[in-house]
Enzyme design. Structure first.
Site, PDB file in Angstrom:
ATOM      1  N   GLU A  56       0.836  -1.213   0.000  1.00  0.00           N
ATOM      2  CA  GLU A  56       0.000   0.000   0.000  1.00  0.00           C
ATOM      3  C   GLU A  56       0.867   1.257   0.000  1.00  0.00           C
ATOM      4  O   GLU A  56       0.566   2.231  -0.700  1.00  0.00           O
ATOM      5  CB  GLU A  56      -0.919  -0.026   1.219  1.00  0.00           C
ATOM      6  CG  GLU A  56      -1.720   1.236   1.422  1.00  0.00           C
ATOM      7  CD  GLU A  56      -1.780   1.658   2.879  1.00  0.00           C
ATOM      8  OE1 GLU A  56      -1.579   2.864   3.155  1.00  0.00           O
ATOM      9  OE2 GLU A  56      -2.023   0.795   3.744  1.00  0.00           O
ATOM     10  N   HIS A  57       1.941   1.239   0.779  1.00  0.00           N
ATOM     11  CA  HIS A  57       2.850   2.381   0.821  1.00  0.00           C
ATOM     12  C   HIS A  57       3.632   2.532  -0.479  1.00  0.00           C
ATOM     13  O   HIS A  57       3.777   3.633  -1.015  1.00  0.00           O
ATOM     14  CB  HIS A  57       3.849   2.207   1.976  1.00  0.00           C
ATOM     15  CG  HIS A  57       3.355   2.683   3.295  1.00  0.00           C
ATOM     16  ND1 HIS A  57       3.956   3.700   3.997  1.00  0.00           N
ATOM     17  CD2 HIS A  57       2.310   2.270   4.056  1.00  0.00           C
ATOM     18  CE1 HIS A  57       3.316   3.898   5.132  1.00  0.00           C
ATOM     19  NE2 HIS A  57       2.313   3.031   5.200  1.00  0.00           N
ATOM     20  N   GLU A 133       6.380   4.173  11.664  1.00  0.00           N
ATOM     21  CA  GLU A 133       4.934   4.065  11.859  1.00  0.00           C
ATOM     22  C   GLU A 133       4.608   3.002  12.906  1.00  0.00           C
ATOM     23  O   GLU A 133       3.757   3.210  13.777  1.00  0.00           O
ATOM     24  CB  GLU A 133       4.254   3.715  10.530  1.00  0.00           C
ATOM     25  CG  GLU A 133       2.740   3.603  10.631  1.00  0.00           C
ATOM     26  CD  GLU A 133       2.095   3.202   9.310  1.00  0.00           C
ATOM     27  OE1 GLU A 133       0.853   3.067   9.283  1.00  0.00           O
ATOM     28  OE2 GLU A 133       2.818   3.002   8.310  1.00  0.00           O
TER      29      GLU A 133
END
Length: 432
Positions: A56-57, A133
Site C-alpha cells: 500500500e505504501h 509508523e
C-alpha cells in the site's frame, strides 16, 4: 433530503472481472472513487507479515508514468485528496474529488495498481518510514491493547497478526515479494471499484475498462480461516501510567444474516457506543474510572468480534473490568430499559442517514459491504430492517452469538506494576 439520500445503485462486471459499483448522488458537487483488493494482513504467511501494508505504501512511490511527487500533486492540486489503507481483510485506494475530476482520480489509482515502479532505493526509504509508523503505534497503549487482544484471542489464524507487522518483519521483506504481490494483483485477485457522489456509472465503466485493461480475470479470493479462544494476556510497557484494557469475544458466521447484524449493532450502541451508553455512564460518569470507555465491533468475511476498550489507574483495573462485565451481563439477562430500544434504533438509523450525506461514507459502505458481506445492502433496506427489530428478537440473537466462544482479556500496563490475577473474570457466560 429524502430524495437526495436515496440509494441509486448500479453494478457492472467487466470482461476481465473488474467489478464497478456506483451510488449516484444527483445533488452532490463531489465524488469519492476507489479500488479495493480482497487481501489484507490476515492472508499473509509467516515470511510475509506486513506485506500488504508495505505494498500500500510502495505504490505511492512512483509508476511507469508518474513520479511520487506527480502522484501526490495530481489530486491535491485539484483540491482533492488521495488516500489508502490496509486492514486485516482488504487493501483500499481511493480519492475524494470534485465531480469533473473523477477520470483523473481513476487514472491515478489505476496507474498505481497496474503500473507500479518498485525500485530498491524507494523500498529501503519506505521501509524506514513504516518502521517509524510501527513505533508510533507502539507508543499508543490503546492501539497496543487491541493488538494484544487479537494476538491472544485469534491465535492460530491470520486475524491474530498485526496489520503493519513487527519491525523485524518489515526489515525482512524483499523486492521479489513485492513483485510477486503485484503479479497477484494483475492476475489473481479480483478488483472492486466503488464510487459515490456525482458520478456517471456508464462513464465510469468505460473509464475502468481502459485504465484497468492490464488486469486479467482474477478469481482467487485469499483463504479466510477463523479460530478463537478465551484467554488472558497482560503486557508490561515502559513510560505509561495507566492500565489499558480490551475485553471481548467473537463469533463466526454460521447464522450471521441481516437480522444478526442489526441485533449486534443495537446491542453495541446500547452497551458502549457513545456518551449515553451503559458503559460510559457507569464507568466514567458514575464512578470516574476512565476518561475514554467504549465498545466496538469489527466485521470480517467469516466472523465478527466485539470488545470493550478503556484505560484506568492500575489499582482500578479490576473494578473497571468488573463493571464492564456486569453492564454487559445485565443487558444480556434483562434486555433494554424502558424506551432504550427506541432510542438505540434512532441512534443507529440517525448515524446511517447522517453518513448518507457524504460521498466518502457511502463509497466506503459500498466497498466494505461488498468485501465483508458479499454484496451491497442499500441504506433504505437497512433502516427498514433495524426499525422492525423487536426486543425479544434482539435478545434471542445476541444471547446466542455472545455465548458461542470464549472471552479474552488483554491488558497493557506499566511494567513496574505487578500483573493482576484476572482469572476470576473468565469464563464469562453470556446470558447465564
Amino acid at each position: 433530503m429524502k430524495n437526495s439520500q436515496k440509494t441509486v445503485y448500479r453494478r457492472t462486471e467487466l470482461p476481465n472481472g473488474v467489478v464497478v459499483q456506483t451510488d449516484y448522488m444527483p445533488h452532490a458537487y463531489s465524488a469519492s472513487v476507489g479500488a479495493w483488493l480482497p487481501r489484507g494482513s490476515r492472508h499473509e504467511k509467516a515470511d510475509e507479515f506486513g506485506l500488504s501494508h508495505f505494498y500500500e505504501h510502495l505504490v505511492f512511490k512512483g509508476t511507469e508514468n508518474r513520479s511520487a511527487l506527480d502522484i501526490a500533486r495530481s489530486v491535491e492540486d485539484r483540491g482533492g485528496n488521495l488516500e489508502a489503507y490496509t486492514t486485516r481483510q482488504e487493501t483500499g485506494f481511493y480519492a475524494n474529488v470534485v465531480a469533473e475530476d473523477v477520470p483523473l482520480a481513476v487514472d491515478v489509482i489505476a496507474d498505481m495498481l497496474m503500473n507500479p515502479r518498485f525500485e530498491k532505493s524507494d523500498m529501503e526509504k519506505e521501509r524506514k518510514v513504516i518502521v517509524e509508523e510501527i513505533h508510533s503505534y507502539d507508543d499508543i497503549p490503546e492501539e497496543l491493547a487491541g493488538d494484544v487482544f487479537n494476538a491472544a484471542h485469534f491465535a492460530g489464524c491470520g486475524i491474530a497478526h498485526s496489520i503493519t507487522g513487527k519491525a523485524r518483519d518489515v526489515r525482512s521483506l524483499t523486492l521479489e515479494q513485492m513483485w510477486e504481490y503485484e503479479r497477484q494483483v494483475l492476475e489473481d485477485f479480483p478488483i472492486v471499484v466503488c464510487a459515490a457522489g456525482k458520478v456517471d456509472h456508464d462513464e465510469l465503466v468505460d473509464l475502468c475498462a481502459k485504465k484497468f485493461k492490464r488486469k486479467k480475470r482474477g478469481k482467487v479470493f485469499p483463504h479466510d480461516e477463523y479460530r478463537s479462544r478465551g484467554s488472558i494476556k497482560i503486557v508490561g510497557k515502559q513510560d505509561i501510567t495507566q492500565s489499558n484494557l480490551f475485553w471481548g469475544t467473537s463469533f463466526g458466521y454460521e447464522k450471521l444474516d441481516e437480522k444478526t447484524r442489526y441485533a449486534v449493532s443495537l446491542f453495541n450502541v446500547a452497551v458502549g457506543a457513545g456518551m449515553a451508553s451503559r458503559l460510559f455512564q457507569k464507568i466514567r460518569e458514575e464512578n470516574g474510572l476512565a476518561y475514554s470507555v467504549y465498545s466496538t465491533v469489527d466485521v470480517y468475511r467469516d466472523c465478527m468480534d466485539w470488545g470493550v476498550s478503556l484505560a484506568t489507574e492500575p489499582r482500578q483495573l479490576k473494578k473497571a473490568l468488573a463493571l464492564a462485565i456486569a453492564e454487559t451481563q445485565g443487558f444480556l439477562e434483562n434486555g433494554f430499559a424502558k424506551d432504550e430500544l427506541e432510542r438505540t434504533k434512532a441512534n443507529v438509523v440517525g448515524s446511517l442517514r447522517l453518513g448518507a450525506d457524504f460521498p466518502e461514507k457511502r463509497m466506503m459502505r459500498l466497498a466494505e459491504q461488498t468485501l465483508h458481506l458479499g454484496g451491497f445492502h442499500p441504506m433504505e433496506a437497512s433502516v427498514e430492517g433495524i426499525l422492525k427489530m423487536e426486543e425479544a428478537e434482539v435478545l434471542e440473537i445476541v444471547r446466542d452469538v455472545f455465548g458461542r466462544s470464549g472471552y479474552t482479556i488483554a491488558v497493557v500496563q506499566p511494567d513496574s506494576v505487578k500483573k493482576p490475577d484476572l482469572s476470576q473474570y473468565l469464563p464469562f457466560a453470556a446470558g447465564a
